[in-house]
Design a protein around this motif. Structure first.
Motif, short mmCIF file in Angstrom:
data_model
loop_
_atom_site.label_atom_id
_atom_site.label_comp_id
_atom_site.label_asym_id
_atom_site.label_seq_id
_atom_site.Cartn_x
_atom_site.Cartn_y
_atom_site.Cartn_z
N THR A 57 -5.37 6.30 0.24
CA THR A 57 -4.48 5.16 0.11
C THR A 57 -4.79 4.40 -1.17
N ILE A 58 -3.78 3.66 -1.64
CA ILE A 58 -3.95 2.86 -2.84
C ILE A 58 -3.16 1.57 -2.68
N TYR A 96 -10.47 6.97 0.38
CA TYR A 96 -10.30 8.39 0.60
C TYR A 96 -10.95 8.84 1.91
N ASP A 151 0.82 -1.21 0.00
CA ASP A 151 0.00 0.00 0.00
C ASP A 151 0.85 1.26 0.00
N THR A 184 -8.53 1.89 -4.04
CA THR A 184 -8.33 3.19 -3.39
C THR A 184 -9.32 3.42 -2.25
N SER A 196 -3.24 7.87 -7.40
CA SER A 196 -2.87 6.89 -8.42
C SER A 196 -1.41 6.51 -8.20
N ARG A 197 -0.96 5.49 -8.92
CA ARG A 197 0.42 5.06 -8.77
C ARG A 197 0.93 4.48 -10.08
N GLY A 206 -4.34 -1.27 -7.18
CA GLY A 206 -5.09 -0.10 -7.59
C GLY A 206 -6.34 0.21 -6.80
#
Length: 120
Positions: A49-50, A58, A32, A56, A69-70, A54
């Motif tokens: 967090t993600i 909030y 994470d 997510t 995003s990552r 993928g």
């Protein structure tokens, strides 16, 4: 392992900023990743967090305005912040759960903060 955040600054209410945070060093896996913030006189708040796949989450205070995003190839996490409000003013920091070897423990790392100021 280091986390290097960038992209903070001064923006007017209603404006946008994009934060980036790159992890570097001896990294085997990143689980994470996330962003938190702390405003003067307030407690630290987890913003978003993600997961590595993928997924997510909030904080209610930023839902509909922020997108996390990552890029796993770049070991980088982003935070797109739109419709910024004065109450979003804070030091934003990134964090990540990282393992440096295949079988070793995973540890939580936190980068240095980047200041976001929303003001007219």
């Amino acid at each position: 392992v280091q986390l290097q955040a960038s992209g903070g600054g001064l923006v007017q209410p209603g404006g946008s900023l994009r934060l980036s945070c790159a992890a570097s060093g001896s990294i085997f896996v990143i689980n994470d990743m996330g962003w938190g913030r702390q405003a003067p006189g307030k407690e630290r708040e987890l913003v978003a967090t993600i997961t590595s796949s993928g997924g997510t989450n909030y904080a209610d205070s930023v839902k509909g305005r922020f997108i996390i995003s990552r890029d796993n190839a770049k070991n980088t996490v982003y935070l797109q912040m739109d419709s910024l409000k004065p109450e979003d003013t804070a030091v934003y920091y990134c964090n990540a759960n990282i393992g440096t070897t295949r079988w070793g423990k995973r540890f939580d790392y936190r980068g240095q903060g980047t200041q976001v100021t929303v003001s007219s």
